[in-house]
Design an enzyme around this catalytic site. Structure first.
Site, short mmCIF file in Angstrom:
data_model
loop_
_atom_site.label_atom_id
_atom_site.label_comp_id
_atom_site.label_asym_id
_atom_site.label_seq_id
_atom_site.Cartn_x
_atom_site.Cartn_y
_atom_site.Cartn_z
N LYS A 130 0.84 -1.21 0.00
CA LYS A 130 0.00 0.00 0.00
C LYS A 130 0.87 1.26 0.00
O LYS A 130 0.63 2.19 -0.77
CB LYS A 130 -0.92 0.01 1.22
CG LYS A 130 -1.81 1.23 1.25
CD LYS A 130 -1.98 1.76 2.63
CE LYS A 130 -2.24 3.23 2.65
NZ LYS A 130 -2.26 3.78 3.99
N ASP A 148 -6.45 1.28 0.78
CA ASP A 148 -6.28 1.46 2.22
C ASP A 148 -7.40 0.71 2.95
O ASP A 148 -8.21 0.02 2.33
CB ASP A 148 -6.26 2.96 2.59
CG ASP A 148 -7.66 3.51 2.74
OD1 ASP A 148 -8.58 3.00 2.06
OD2 ASP A 148 -7.85 4.42 3.56
#
Ligand code: SF4
Length: 220
Positions: A130, A148
């Site tokens: 991420k 996220d």
């Protein structure tokens, strides 16, 4: 049943049309975006911002300053961010690696083809997919869609992916639904949507703009 990419795309488009993008990376260096993303792990936006500003004022956010800094000094400055004790050594280790491997400048890495740049970023200590994708998307403007915690939850509720999906599956499912030019806007809008409407506990289905097509609507 898993939704078809076209159906997911329609839902993303509705959300994108409703939420103003909050492009928080404006004016930041690639290294600052990287450190800000590390600070944001398991931390709300306000805590991230405060920790970032304290660190910037106290030590400066560049590889040379942070590689030299004492871990305790970093931890003290980033206290507003969660998990600051584990983030401090991570930040110092990233700074050391960026200095040693790239002379303190990530520009050349970000100019590499997407997959190679991603592998290089993920080879830095404490940098997961991420964090790498945020840097690729926000700084290098590669057509990735970083996932996220909010986007993860929304993708599951929309049945864009199955229940046990992992990061790469969610990213691939959303990228197959969202065209490249819309991915950064989609990332930003979905986060706002997850903060305001499709919240973790008690999502606000009654005022949700996609409740007519969401398979999880009113099931909480
Ligand atoms: S209808 Fe409810 S569960 Fe579905 S996206 Fe909207 S808020 Fe989330």
């Amino acid at each position: 049943m898993i939704k078809a990419p076209g159906e997911v795309r329609d839902m993303v488009e509705v959300v994108v049309s409703e939420f103003e993008p909050h492009l928080w990376s404006e004016g930041m260096t690639p290294f600052e975006v990287l450190i800000s993303t590390v600070l944001s792990q398991k931390t709300e936006r306000r805590g991230t911002r405060r920790a970032f500003l304290h660190l910037k004022k106290g030590l400066g956010i560049n590889p040379t300053a942070l590689a030299r800094a004492d871990e305790d000094a970093i931890a003290e400055l980033i206290k507003p961010a969660g998990l600051y004790r584990s983030k401090a050594p991570k930040i110092k280790a990233i700074a050391l690696s960026v200095l040693e491997l790239y002379g303190g400048d990530l520009t050349a890495v970000l100019e590499l083809p997407e997959q190679e740049a991603r592998v290089r970023l993920m080879a830095l200590p404490g940098v997961g997919p991420k964090t790498a994708d945020v840097v690729l998307s926000f700084v290098a403007r590669k057509a990735v869609l970083p996932v996220d915690v909010h986007i993860f939850r929304i993708a599951e509720r929309w049945h864009a992916v199955g229940k046990e999906a992992r990061y790469e599956e969610v990213r691939a499912a959303l990228e197959s639904a969202v065209p490249p030019e819309m991915r950064l806007a989609a990332h930003l809008a979905l986060i706002e949507f997850g903060r305001e409407i499709c919240v973790a506990r008690k999502p606000k289905c009654s005022i949700c703009m996609v409740n007519a097509v969401c398979p999880s609507a009113f099931t909480f």
